[in-house]
Scaffold this motif. Structure first.
Motif, PDB file in Angstrom:
ATOM      1  N   GLU A  28       0.906  -1.269  -0.019  1.00 42.17           N
ATOM      2  CA  GLU A  28      -0.102  -0.182   0.090  1.00 42.17           C
ATOM      3  C   GLU A  28       0.982   1.420   0.025  1.00 42.17           C
ATOM      4  OE1 GLU A  28      -3.336  -0.215   2.780  1.00 42.17           O
ATOM      5  OE2 GLU A  28      -2.484  -1.930   3.362  1.00 42.17           O
ATOM      6  N   PRO A  29       1.248   1.594  -1.016  1.00 42.25           N
ATOM      7  CA  PRO A  29       2.298   2.947  -1.185  1.00 42.25           C
ATOM      8  C   PRO A  29       1.643   4.172  -0.897  1.00 42.25           C
ATOM      9  CG  PRO A  29       1.627   1.960  -3.414  1.00 42.25           C
ATOM     10  CD  PRO A  29       1.072   1.072  -2.456  1.00 42.25           C
ATOM     11  N   LYS A  30       2.006   4.957  -0.035  1.00 45.76           N
ATOM     12  CA  LYS A  30       1.623   6.243   0.357  1.00 45.76           C
ATOM     13  C   LYS A  30       1.943   7.224  -0.755  1.00 45.76           C
ATOM     14  CE  LYS A  30       2.534   5.698   5.082  1.00 45.76           C
ATOM     15  NZ  LYS A  30       2.994   6.342   6.418  1.00 45.76           N
ATOM     16  N   ALA A  31       1.069   8.389  -0.659  1.00 44.24           N
ATOM     17  CA  ALA A  31       1.016   9.385  -1.551  1.00 44.24           C
ATOM     18  C   ALA A  31       2.069  10.392  -0.834  1.00 44.24           C
ATOM     19  CB  ALA A  31      -0.253   9.949  -1.888  1.00 44.24           C
ATOM     20  N   VAL A  32       2.348  11.162  -1.927  1.00 48.90           N
ATOM     21  CA  VAL A  32       3.183  12.287  -1.322  1.00 48.90           C
ATOM     22  C   VAL A  32       2.490  13.852  -1.553  1.00 48.90           C
ATOM     23  CG1 VAL A  32       5.505  13.493  -1.625  1.00 48.90           C
ATOM     24  CG2 VAL A  32       5.307  11.124  -1.718  1.00 48.90           C
ATOM     25  N   CYS A  33       2.310  14.512  -0.748  1.00 54.20           N
ATOM     26  CA  CYS A  33       1.884  15.898  -0.835  1.00 54.20           C
ATOM     27  C   CYS A  33       2.995  16.801  -1.134  1.00 54.20           C
ATOM     28  CB  CYS A  33       0.935  16.403   0.330  1.00 54.20           C
ATOM     29  SG  CYS A  33       0.892  17.989   0.319  1.00 54.20           S
ATOM     30  N   ARG A  34       3.140  17.478  -2.163  1.00 52.47           N
ATOM     31  CA  ARG A  34       4.234  18.434  -2.569  1.00 52.47           C
ATOM     32  C   ARG A  34       3.792  19.796  -2.477  1.00 52.47           C
ATOM     33  NH1 ARG A  34       8.947  16.056  -3.827  1.00 52.47           N
ATOM     34  NH2 ARG A  34       8.743  13.997  -4.775  1.00 52.47           N
ATOM     35  N   CYS A  35       4.417  20.658  -1.409  1.00 53.24           N
ATOM     36  CA  CYS A  35       3.796  21.896  -1.135  1.00 53.24           C
ATOM     37  C   CYS A  35       4.764  23.056  -2.375  1.00 53.24           C
ATOM     38  CB  CYS A  35       3.845  22.367   0.186  1.00 53.24           C
ATOM     39  SG  CYS A  35       3.474  23.904   0.507  1.00 53.24           S
ATOM     40  N   ARG A  36       4.010  23.799  -2.652  1.00 54.90           N
ATOM     41  CA  ARG A  36       4.473  24.938  -3.797  1.00 54.90           C
ATOM     42  C   ARG A  36       4.783  26.187  -2.962  1.00 54.90           C
ATOM     43  NH1 ARG A  36       2.527  23.222  -9.663  1.00 54.90           N
ATOM     44  NH2 ARG A  36       0.237  23.232  -8.902  1.00 54.90           N
ATOM     45  N   VAL A  37       4.567  26.205  -1.687  1.00 56.29           N
ATOM     46  CA  VAL A  37       4.757  27.357  -0.816  1.00 56.29           C
ATOM     47  C   VAL A  37       6.084  27.048   0.129  1.00 56.29           C
ATOM     48  CG1 VAL A  37       3.974  28.940   0.969  1.00 56.29           C
ATOM     49  CG2 VAL A  37       2.364  28.390  -0.875  1.00 56.29           C
ATOM     50  N   CYS A  38       5.868  25.909   1.033  1.00 52.15           N
ATOM     51  CA  CYS A  38       7.053  25.747   1.689  1.00 52.15           C
ATOM     52  C   CYS A  38       8.104  24.847   1.056  1.00 52.15           C
ATOM     53  CB  CYS A  38       6.871  25.351   2.991  1.00 52.15           C
ATOM     54  SG  CYS A  38       6.178  23.643   3.045  1.00 52.15           S
ATOM     55  N   GLY A  39       7.718  23.988  -0.009  1.00 56.87           N
ATOM     56  CA  GLY A  39       8.532  23.251  -0.752  1.00 56.87           C
ATOM     57  C   GLY A  39       8.922  21.862  -0.233  1.00 56.87           C
ATOM     58  N   VAL A  40       8.086  21.492   1.064  1.00 54.60           N
ATOM     59  CA  VAL A  40       8.256  20.263   1.849  1.00 54.60           C
ATOM     60  C   VAL A  40       7.663  19.279   1.325  1.00 54.60           C
ATOM     61  CG1 VAL A  40       8.394  19.119   3.985  1.00 54.60           C
ATOM     62  CG2 VAL A  40       9.174  21.579   3.940  1.00 54.60           C
ATOM     63  N   PRO A  41       8.045  18.093   0.824  1.00 55.49           N
ATOM     64  CA  PRO A  41       6.988  17.009   0.587  1.00 55.49           C
ATOM     65  C   PRO A  41       6.830  16.111   1.737  1.00 55.49           C
ATOM     66  CG  PRO A  41       9.242  16.451   0.001  1.00 55.49           C
ATOM     67  CD  PRO A  41       9.583  17.962   0.582  1.00 55.49           C
ATOM     68  N   THR A  42       5.601  15.940   1.944  1.00 54.37           N
ATOM     69  CA  THR A  42       5.014  15.120   3.107  1.00 54.37           C
ATOM     70  C   THR A  42       4.410  13.920   2.663  1.00 54.37           C
ATOM     71  OG1 THR A  42       4.492  17.281   3.952  1.00 54.37           O
ATOM     72  CG2 THR A  42       3.821  15.342   5.330  1.00 54.37           C
ATOM     73  N   GLU A  43       4.812  12.669   3.298  1.00 53.71           N
ATOM     74  CA  GLU A  43       3.751  11.493   2.971  1.00 53.71           C
ATOM     75  C   GLU A  43       2.705  11.393   3.605  1.00 53.71           C
ATOM     76  OE1 GLU A  43       6.098   7.960   4.127  1.00 53.71           O
ATOM     77  OE2 GLU A  43       6.813   7.703   1.987  1.00 53.71           O
TER      78      GLU A  43
END
Ligand SMILES: [Zn+2]
Length: 118
Positions: free
Chosen positions: A67-82
């Protein structure tokens, strides 16, 4: 339960691939990849699989589900979060300018077939 039709399609795919490989032996193991955001529940897939493969060559196949997680990429702070679930804002800085990557896949990874005895 839409998993039933998903598993039906999956079984068709397995049958085709086993055919194409020129095999006929029983399927021993199937590895699937079901993304966290796909809306498909692995338990339901297992259940549907058991139901639909009774008296077929896949009846005793072991199902391994990743069950692979998704990644949220933020264009404001630039931090990718699982992430495990769909989000509408960055979990770090709460910006809404985000891109969600992955997590929606539903893939058949590998098929292992019992060695046929001549
Ligand atoms: Zn952010």
């Amino acid at each position: 339960m839409h998993e039933l039709s998903i598993v039906e399609a999956l079984i068709d795919q397995v049958n085709r691939e086993v055919d194409q490989a020129g095999q006929s032996g029983p399927v021993r193991r199937l590895a699937l990849s079901i993304g966290r955001l796909s809306g498909v529940h692995p338990d339901s897939v297992r259940f549907a699989f058991e139901l639909l493969t009774q008296n077929t060559s896949m009846e005793h196949a072991e199902i391994v589900i990743e069950e692979p997680k998704a990644v949220c990429r933020c264009r404001v702070c630039g931090v990718p979060t699982e992430i495990d679930e769909l989000v509408v804002q960055c979990p770090r800085c709460a910006a809404a300018d985000i891109v969600i990557e992955g997590g929606r896949e539903l893939l058949l990874q590998t098929i292992e077939i019992e060695e046929s005895t001549p």
